[in-house]
Design an enzyme around this catalytic site. Structure first.
Site, PDB file in Angstrom:
ATOM      1  N   CYS A   2       0.834  -1.196   0.000  1.00 19.90           N
ATOM      2  CA  CYS A   2       0.000   0.000   0.000  1.00 19.90           C
ATOM      3  C   CYS A   2       0.873   1.252   0.000  1.00 19.90           C
ATOM      4  O   CYS A   2       2.074   1.193   0.235  1.00 19.90           O
ATOM      5  CB  CYS A   2      -0.906   0.002   1.226  1.00 19.90           C
ATOM      6  SG  CYS A   2      -1.883  -1.495   1.408  1.00 19.90           S
ATOM      7  N   ARG A  27       1.161   1.640  -5.992  1.00 17.59           N
ATOM      8  CA  ARG A  27       1.382   0.728  -4.871  1.00 17.59           C
ATOM      9  C   ARG A  27       0.101   0.011  -4.459  1.00 17.59           C
ATOM     10  O   ARG A  27       0.116  -0.848  -3.574  1.00 17.59           O
ATOM     11  CB  ARG A  27       1.938   1.501  -3.679  1.00 17.59           C
ATOM     12  CG  ARG A  27       3.253   2.204  -3.961  1.00 17.59           C
ATOM     13  CD  ARG A  27       3.777   2.909  -2.713  1.00 17.59           C
ATOM     14  NE  ARG A  27       4.144   1.962  -1.694  1.00 17.59           N
ATOM     15  CZ  ARG A  27       5.332   1.370  -1.591  1.00 17.59           C
ATOM     16  NH1 ARG A  27       6.273   1.636  -2.480  1.00 17.59           N
ATOM     17  NH2 ARG A  27       5.590   0.520  -0.626  1.00 17.59           N
ATOM     18  N   TRP A  74      -3.670  -1.803  -1.425  1.00 13.30           N
ATOM     19  CA  TRP A  74      -3.658  -3.081  -2.123  1.00 13.30           C
ATOM     20  C   TRP A  74      -4.094  -4.119  -1.104  1.00 13.30           C
ATOM     21  O   TRP A  74      -3.432  -4.329  -0.094  1.00 13.30           O
ATOM     22  CB  TRP A  74      -2.268  -3.396  -2.660  1.00 13.30           C
ATOM     23  CG  TRP A  74      -2.203  -4.641  -3.479  1.00 13.30           C
ATOM     24  CD1 TRP A  74      -2.567  -4.782  -4.787  1.00 13.30           C
ATOM     25  CD2 TRP A  74      -1.760  -5.928  -3.048  1.00 13.30           C
ATOM     26  NE1 TRP A  74      -2.368  -6.080  -5.201  1.00 13.30           N
ATOM     27  CE2 TRP A  74      -1.881  -6.816  -4.160  1.00 13.30           C
ATOM     28  CE3 TRP A  74      -1.275  -6.437  -1.846  1.00 13.30           C
ATOM     29  CZ2 TRP A  74      -1.529  -8.149  -4.087  1.00 13.30           C
ATOM     30  CZ3 TRP A  74      -0.928  -7.777  -1.777  1.00 13.30           C
ATOM     31  CH2 TRP A  74      -1.053  -8.620  -2.880  1.00 13.30           C
ATOM     32  N   ASN A 100       1.064   0.294   5.986  1.00 11.86           N
ATOM     33  CA  ASN A 100       1.562  -0.516   4.877  1.00 11.86           C
ATOM     34  C   ASN A 100       2.317  -1.691   5.471  1.00 11.86           C
ATOM     35  O   ASN A 100       3.252  -1.506   6.243  1.00 11.86           O
ATOM     36  CB  ASN A 100       2.488   0.308   3.975  1.00 11.86           C
ATOM     37  CG  ASN A 100       3.166  -0.556   2.914  1.00 11.86           C
ATOM     38  OD1 ASN A 100       2.588  -1.535   2.443  1.00 11.86           O
ATOM     39  ND2 ASN A 100       4.389  -0.194   2.554  1.00 11.86           N
ATOM     40  N   GLY A 101       1.923  -2.909   5.104  1.00 10.72           N
ATOM     41  CA  GLY A 101       2.573  -4.098   5.639  1.00 10.72           C
ATOM     42  C   GLY A 101       1.542  -5.126   6.064  1.00 10.72           C
ATOM     43  O   GLY A 101       0.378  -5.070   5.659  1.00 10.72           O
ATOM     44  N   GLU A 483       9.787 -13.472 -19.651  1.00 19.04           N
ATOM     45  CA  GLU A 483       9.449 -12.080 -19.354  1.00 19.04           C
ATOM     46  C   GLU A 483       8.352 -11.576 -20.292  1.00 19.04           C
ATOM     47  O   GLU A 483       7.426 -10.877 -19.867  1.00 19.04           O
ATOM     48  CB  GLU A 483      10.696 -11.196 -19.458  1.00 19.04           C
ATOM     49  CG  GLU A 483      10.453  -9.703 -19.274  1.00 19.04           C
ATOM     50  CD  GLU A 483       9.853  -9.334 -17.934  1.00 19.04           C
ATOM     51  OE1 GLU A 483       9.383  -8.185 -17.804  1.00 19.04           O
ATOM     52  OE2 GLU A 483       9.845 -10.165 -17.002  1.00 19.04           O
ATOM     53  N   LYS A 487       4.646 -10.192 -19.088  1.00 21.97           N
ATOM     54  CA  LYS A 487       4.114  -8.871 -19.434  1.00 21.97           C
ATOM     55  C   LYS A 487       2.715  -8.982 -20.029  1.00 21.97           C
ATOM     56  O   LYS A 487       1.825  -8.208 -19.703  1.00 21.97           O
ATOM     57  CB  LYS A 487       5.035  -8.173 -20.443  1.00 21.97           C
ATOM     58  CG  LYS A 487       6.281  -7.589 -19.841  1.00 21.97           C
ATOM     59  CD  LYS A 487       5.943  -6.415 -18.929  1.00 21.97           C
ATOM     60  CE  LYS A 487       7.018  -6.238 -17.876  1.00 21.97           C
ATOM     61  NZ  LYS A 487       7.015  -7.249 -16.822  1.00 21.97           N
ATOM     62  N   GLU A 490       0.229  -9.848 -17.306  1.00 22.21           N
ATOM     63  CA  GLU A 490       0.039  -8.773 -16.330  1.00 22.21           C
ATOM     64  C   GLU A 490      -0.978  -7.746 -16.779  1.00 22.21           C
ATOM     65  O   GLU A 490      -1.806  -7.295 -15.983  1.00 22.21           O
ATOM     66  CB  GLU A 490       1.375  -8.058 -16.072  1.00 22.21           C
ATOM     67  CG  GLU A 490       2.328  -8.765 -15.142  1.00 22.21           C
ATOM     68  CD  GLU A 490       3.598  -7.967 -14.937  1.00 22.21           C
ATOM     69  OE1 GLU A 490       3.970  -7.743 -13.767  1.00 22.21           O
ATOM     70  OE2 GLU A 490       4.230  -7.552 -15.931  1.00 22.21           O
ATOM     71  N   HIS A 506       7.542 -32.715 -25.376  1.00 26.38           N
ATOM     72  CA  HIS A 506       7.373 -33.444 -24.120  1.00 26.38           C
ATOM     73  C   HIS A 506       6.067 -33.047 -23.426  1.00 26.38           C
ATOM     74  O   HIS A 506       6.011 -32.987 -22.195  1.00 26.38           O
ATOM     75  CB  HIS A 506       8.567 -33.207 -23.201  1.00 26.38           C
ATOM     76  CG  HIS A 506       9.861 -33.710 -23.764  1.00 26.38           C
ATOM     77  ND1 HIS A 506      10.164 -35.048 -23.870  1.00 26.38           N
ATOM     78  CD2 HIS A 506      10.917 -33.044 -24.299  1.00 26.38           C
ATOM     79  CE1 HIS A 506      11.353 -35.191 -24.426  1.00 26.38           C
ATOM     80  NE2 HIS A 506      11.831 -33.992 -24.702  1.00 26.38           N
ATOM     81  N   LYS A 605       2.873  -2.256  -7.427  1.00 27.18           N
ATOM     82  CA  LYS A 605       4.240  -2.095  -7.913  1.00 27.18           C
ATOM     83  C   LYS A 605       5.278  -2.696  -6.978  1.00 27.18           C
ATOM     84  O   LYS A 605       6.141  -3.450  -7.388  1.00 27.18           O
ATOM     85  CB  LYS A 605       4.525  -0.608  -8.116  1.00 27.18           C
ATOM     86  CG  LYS A 605       5.896  -0.295  -8.695  1.00 27.18           C
ATOM     87  CD  LYS A 605       5.987  -0.747 -10.131  1.00 27.18           C
ATOM     88  CE  LYS A 605       7.302  -0.361 -10.759  1.00 27.18           C
ATOM     89  NZ  LYS A 605       7.438  -0.953 -12.100  1.00 27.18           N
TER      90      LYS A 605
END
Length: 610
Positions: A2, A27, A74, A100-101, A483, A487, A490, A506, A605
């Site tokens: 957050c 955030r 968040w 935050n946490g 990557e 992206k 996301e 396979h 983020k």
């Protein structure tokens, strides 16, 4: 995860806090809220959803007062809702807090408070802090805060306002980032630097166990373990304010994609000596004895930084012949890693506050390893605690989906690999010259890719209604495929997977049917023909293949449906170039779907919780 913001000064605090929260939305954006102390009482307003929801409420009923705190959330404990939004207050509204946490023992504390008759209004872990402060209040706010945090287990950055001391703003941190902005007749707290830059460039970066006591005229820092004042040098922020704004781009992500060539040049500046064909790291100054002592290297990171680490493994092993293992940070610390004084651990984190990576750093140091951090944020927890630090010079990255932070991390691994090879003398002087010459050309080559995006826009339109997209590659291309797939997931929300191309037969081929989009990276010259064979396997089963290759490998067009070329370079360096088209494909796909490119759902983020 957050974002928290606080203000005390001579101006009305509400708008200053809201402007700061707008810069912290990356955030978290599940809800937003503000509490203001008007001298007589603490008034709060908060709302589920985006920033604009609360702004509309405040436009109708503004909160008056020059001391306040704010929060953008968040969600971890409790679904997004008005009730679960911060700030939280105690029953009497004597205290208001933003957090935050994660409070890991909140259920235990909550039960004790409920036994005292406290009625909770939310499902969050954070609300216990407000009620705990009220329960423990002993006539002195500082003493009360100290007693309260001694009861808390987990991670927290807290902003606190209280009726008991209405002309002060309090802040304290443990394992979650928090900074204090020192202004003229005003002072601020924030989770991150961009939120305070309109008011000051002078900041204190709090460390664990430090309490900040702010009035409009001064900032006092106190070590809560020793009760001793903390004398901390001010950190002067030299960022250009425009770096944190869109500058005419539609989205931060697109702006940050286009900033990559400059970010690479800035990160190389003072480190890559093109004239003498050397890499120099004053911040490292490693000796042959040190390097030869380390018989194993771990690279530890999460998400995009983990993918950068996979490139780093290939580079360092190729150039130094030292074994490297890449580990996901959230797994590393819990599996009793075999680490000792003969191990170099490289931790990678854009924010420098990633909780799992920070925990891995501490575990490694406890076992005697030397820890090198690669991060974008000076003064972050990881930067402060590591034995050595390489700062990437990407500038602030606001979009949740990382682009320029990733490429500057990858660049850092190239520089470290060459630097180690110089010292260990595992490459010849001619090889070293060729590597340096190739590296310094990369920003200009990247610019060339960014000037030709129309074909990528068209391709993004062609896949935006797909249920699945697959990426394949070999060697370095496989790492970049991971990557690229991340992206796309996301920001477009399309299911996407990346596979090592040799693994297709396979099991993975069972997922390929007529029209399935596949992006096939084929930039590794030694593996080029092998990849063509894999592409043919896909085409035989009806896949629609985009082939991504280096200029000069023109025969690939015969085997694919669409082609994309990057400038010719050494195979070792193609990841810095090949990832750019993948970033753009993801961006334009999400854009075509109408998604919020900078703020993808469910993500934030800086991941400061485990």
């Amino acid at each position: 995860m957050c974002g928290i913001m606080g203000y005390i000064g001579t101006q009305e605090s509400q708008n200053i806090i809201m402007n700061g929260l707008k810069k912290l939305e990356y955030r978290g954006y599940d809800s937003v809220g503000v509490a203001v102390n008007n001298g007589d009482s603490i008034q709060t307003n908060k709302a589920e959803g985006r920033f604009e929801n609360l702004q509309n409420l405040l436009n109708e009923s503004p909160l008056q007062g020059t001391v306040g705190i704010g929060h953008t959330r968040w969600a971890t404990h409790g679904r997004p809702s008005d009730e679960n939004s911060h700030p939280h207050t105690d029953t009497k509204k004597d205290f208001a807090i933003v957090h935050n946490g994660i409070i890991e023992n909140y259920l235990e504390v909550k039960k004790e408070l409920e036994d005292q008759g406290v009625v909770f209004q939310s499902e969050t872990d954070s609300e216990v802090v407000a009620h705990l402060l009220s329960s423990l209040y002993d006539g002195d706010v500082v003493s009360t805060i100290k007693k309260a945090v001694q009861r808390l287990e987990g991670a927290y950055a807290l902003g606190i306002v209280t009726e008991h001391d209405p002309n002060k703003l309090f802040a304290i941190r443990h394992d979650s980032p928090l900074i204090v902005g020192k202004g003229e007749c005003e002072n601020l707290i924030s989770s991150d630097i961009p939120a305070v830059l309109e008011h000051t460039r002078d900041v204190y970066i709090l460390e664990d166990g430090e309490l900040a006591i702010l009035t409009e005229d001064e900032v006092k820092l106190l070590d809560i373990q020793t009760d001793e004042p903390v004398n901390r040098e001010i950190f002067r922020v030299d960022w250009d304010m425009e770096q944190a704004e869109k500058n005419g781009y539609d989205h931060f992500m697109l702006k940050e994609i286009h900033e990559q060539p400059k970010a690479l040049q800035t990160t190389m500046a003072g480190r890559v000596d093109a004239e003498n064909h050397q890499v120099q790291f004053e911040e490292l100054n490693w000796t042959p004895e040190q390097l030869n002592k380390w018989n194993k290297i771990y690279i530890v990171a999460c998400g995009t930084a983990y993918h950068a680490g996979l490139i780093g493994k290939g580079v360092i092993e190729e150039l130094t012949r030292t074994p490297v293992e890449v580990e996901i940070a959230s797994e590393f610390r819990y599996r009793r890693p075999i680490v000792d004084e003969n191990t170099l651990v490289m931790v990678v984190s854009q924010s420098g506050e990633t909780a799992d990576t920070l925990a891995a750093l501490r575990e490694s140091q406890k076992k005697g390893a030397n820890v090198l951090a690669i991060t974008n944020v000076v003064g972050s927890s990881i930067a402060r605690e590591a034995d050595q630090v390489i700062l990437t010079m990407a500038g602030p990255e606001i979009a949740v989906a990382s682009t320029k932070a990733y490429t500057t991390q990858v660049l850092s691994f190239y520089m470290v690999g060459i630097y180690m090879a110089q010292i260990k003398e595992t490459i010849s002087s001619q090889e070293q010259k060729t590597l340096i010459d190739t590296l310094v050309q990369t920003p200009d080559q990247m610019e060339g890719i960014l000037e030709h995006v129309k074909g990528l826009q068209w391709y993004a339109e062609s896949i935006q209604n797909s249920d699945h997209v697959f990426f394949i590659g070999r060697g370095m291309d496989y790492a970049v495929s991971l990557e690229g797939s991340l992206k796309l997931k996301e920001i477009s929300y399309i299911h996407s997977e990346a596979y090592a191309a040799g693994e297709l037969k396979h099991g993975t081929l069972a997922l390929i049917e007529e029209g399935t989009p596949v992006i096939a990276l084929n930039t590794q010259e030694e593996l080029y023909d092998k990849m063509l064979g894999n592409i043919k396997e896909l085409k035989a089963r009806g896949a629609q293949v985009l082939g991504l290759a280096m200029e000069g490998n023109l025969n690939i067009w015969q085997y694919v449906d669409e082609t994309c070329y990057i400038p010719a370079t050494q195979s070792l360096f193609t990841p810095l170039l090949s990832v750019v088209p993948l970033q753009l494909i993801s961006y334009y796909t999400a854009l075509g779907l109408g998604n919020d490119v900078d703020k993808p759902r469910n993500l934030a983020k800086s991941v400061t919780v485990e």
